[in-house]
Write a protein that holds these residues in place. Structure first.
Motif, PDB file in Angstrom:
ATOM      1  N   ASP A   1      50.839  -4.958  37.994  1.00  0.00           N
ATOM      2  CA  ASP A   1      51.618  -4.180  39.132  1.00  0.00           C
ATOM      3  C   ASP A   1      52.025  -2.894  38.955  1.00  0.00           C
ATOM      4  O   ASP A   1      52.991  -2.765  38.428  1.00  0.00           O
ATOM      5  CB  ASP A   1      52.389  -5.119  39.482  1.00  0.00           C
ATOM      6  CG  ASP A   1      53.244  -4.995  40.884  1.00  0.00           C
ATOM      7  OD1 ASP A   1      52.855  -3.869  41.447  1.00  0.00           O
ATOM      8  OD2 ASP A   1      53.806  -6.076  41.457  1.00  0.00           O
ATOM      9  N   LYS A   2      51.073  -2.159  39.408  1.00  0.00           N
ATOM     10  CA  LYS A   2      51.423  -0.589  39.134  1.00  0.00           C
ATOM     11  C   LYS A   2      52.438  -0.023  39.974  1.00  0.00           C
ATOM     12  O   LYS A   2      53.300   0.688  39.461  1.00  0.00           O
ATOM     13  CB  LYS A   2      50.154   0.236  39.634  1.00  0.00           C
ATOM     14  CG  LYS A   2      48.884   0.008  38.707  1.00  0.00           C
ATOM     15  CD  LYS A   2      49.269   0.255  37.226  1.00  0.00           C
ATOM     16  CE  LYS A   2      48.110  -0.206  36.402  1.00  0.00           C
ATOM     17  NZ  LYS A   2      48.316  -0.601  35.114  1.00  0.00           N
ATOM     18  N   GLU A   3      52.793  -0.707  40.986  1.00  0.00           N
ATOM     19  CA  GLU A   3      53.969  -0.103  41.965  1.00  0.00           C
ATOM     20  C   GLU A   3      55.219  -0.748  41.347  1.00  0.00           C
ATOM     21  O   GLU A   3      56.075  -0.054  41.318  1.00  0.00           O
ATOM     22  CB  GLU A   3      53.829  -1.066  43.298  1.00  0.00           C
ATOM     23  CG  GLU A   3      55.043  -0.308  44.397  1.00  0.00           C
ATOM     24  CD  GLU A   3      54.788   1.073  44.483  1.00  0.00           C
ATOM     25  OE1 GLU A   3      56.127   1.582  44.597  1.00  0.00           O
ATOM     26  OE2 GLU A   3      53.906   1.645  44.434  1.00  0.00           O
ATOM     27  N   TYR A   4      55.088  -1.890  40.708  1.00  0.00           N
ATOM     28  CA  TYR A   4      56.283  -2.509  39.844  1.00  0.00           C
ATOM     29  C   TYR A   4      56.539  -1.457  38.737  1.00  0.00           C
ATOM     30  O   TYR A   4      57.618  -1.145  38.138  1.00  0.00           O
ATOM     31  CB  TYR A   4      56.069  -4.108  39.399  1.00  0.00           C
ATOM     32  CG  TYR A   4      57.220  -4.534  38.890  1.00  0.00           C
ATOM     33  CD1 TYR A   4      58.463  -4.736  39.420  1.00  0.00           C
ATOM     34  CD2 TYR A   4      57.270  -4.850  37.476  1.00  0.00           C
ATOM     35  CE1 TYR A   4      59.606  -5.229  38.580  1.00  0.00           C
ATOM     36  CE2 TYR A   4      58.238  -5.578  36.864  1.00  0.00           C
ATOM     37  CZ  TYR A   4      59.288  -5.659  37.563  1.00  0.00           C
ATOM     38  OH  TYR A   4      60.545  -6.265  36.801  1.00  0.00           O
ATOM     39  N   GLN A   5      55.493  -1.114  38.047  1.00  0.00           N
ATOM     40  CA  GLN A   5      55.537  -0.205  36.915  1.00  0.00           C
ATOM     41  C   GLN A   5      56.054   1.118  37.329  1.00  0.00           C
ATOM     42  O   GLN A   5      57.147   1.427  36.586  1.00  0.00           O
ATOM     43  CB  GLN A   5      54.273   0.042  36.303  1.00  0.00           C
ATOM     44  CG  GLN A   5      54.062   0.825  35.229  1.00  0.00           C
ATOM     45  CD  GLN A   5      52.697   1.236  34.667  1.00  0.00           C
ATOM     46  OE1 GLN A   5      52.029   1.785  35.106  1.00  0.00           O
ATOM     47  NE2 GLN A   5      52.330   0.525  33.552  1.00  0.00           N
ATOM     48  N   LYS A   6      55.744   1.591  38.531  1.00  0.00           N
ATOM     49  CA  LYS A   6      56.414   2.921  38.841  1.00  0.00           C
ATOM     50  C   LYS A   6      57.857   2.871  39.203  1.00  0.00           C
ATOM     51  O   LYS A   6      58.641   3.505  38.828  1.00  0.00           O
ATOM     52  CB  LYS A   6      55.695   3.242  40.195  1.00  0.00           C
ATOM     53  CG  LYS A   6      56.198   4.620  40.825  1.00  0.00           C
ATOM     54  CD  LYS A   6      55.341   4.804  41.967  1.00  0.00           C
ATOM     55  CE  LYS A   6      55.770   6.221  42.432  1.00  0.00           C
ATOM     56  NZ  LYS A   6      55.045   6.354  43.725  1.00  0.00           N
TER      57      LYS A   6
END
Length: 67
Positions: free
Chosen positions: A50-55
Motif C-alpha cells: 500500500d504505497k499511500e500507507y507507506q508514504k
C-alpha cells in the motif's frame, strides 16, 4: 540541438534519476529499520503493498517533508 549537447542533457537526466532511486531506497530502508526496531513488522508488509500507507509512515517516521 547539437547531438553532443543532447547526449550531455540525457546523461544528466539519467544521473538525476539514479540519485532519486538511491534516495528513495535509503528512505524505505530507514522506514523498515524504524518499524522493525519498534516491533511493527506487520506494517512493513502492509507498506510494501500500500504505497499511500507507506508514504504516511515515511512522513510520520522518516521525513516530515516527504512528497
Amino acid at each position: 540541438m547539437c547531438k553532443g549537447i543532447e547526449m550531455m542533457i540525457e546523461k544528466g537526466r539519467e544521473e538525476g534519476r539514479e540519485e532519486g532511486r538511491e534516495e528513495r531506497t535509503d528512505i524505505i530502508n530507514t522506514l523498515n529499520q524504524k518499524l522493525a526496531e519498534a516491533g511493527r513488522t506487520e506494517e512493513i508488509i502492509k507498506a510494501a503493498y500500500d504505497k499511500e500507507y507507506q508514504k504516511q509512515l515515511i512522513i510520520e517516521l522518516v521525513d516530515k517533508d516527504f512528497k
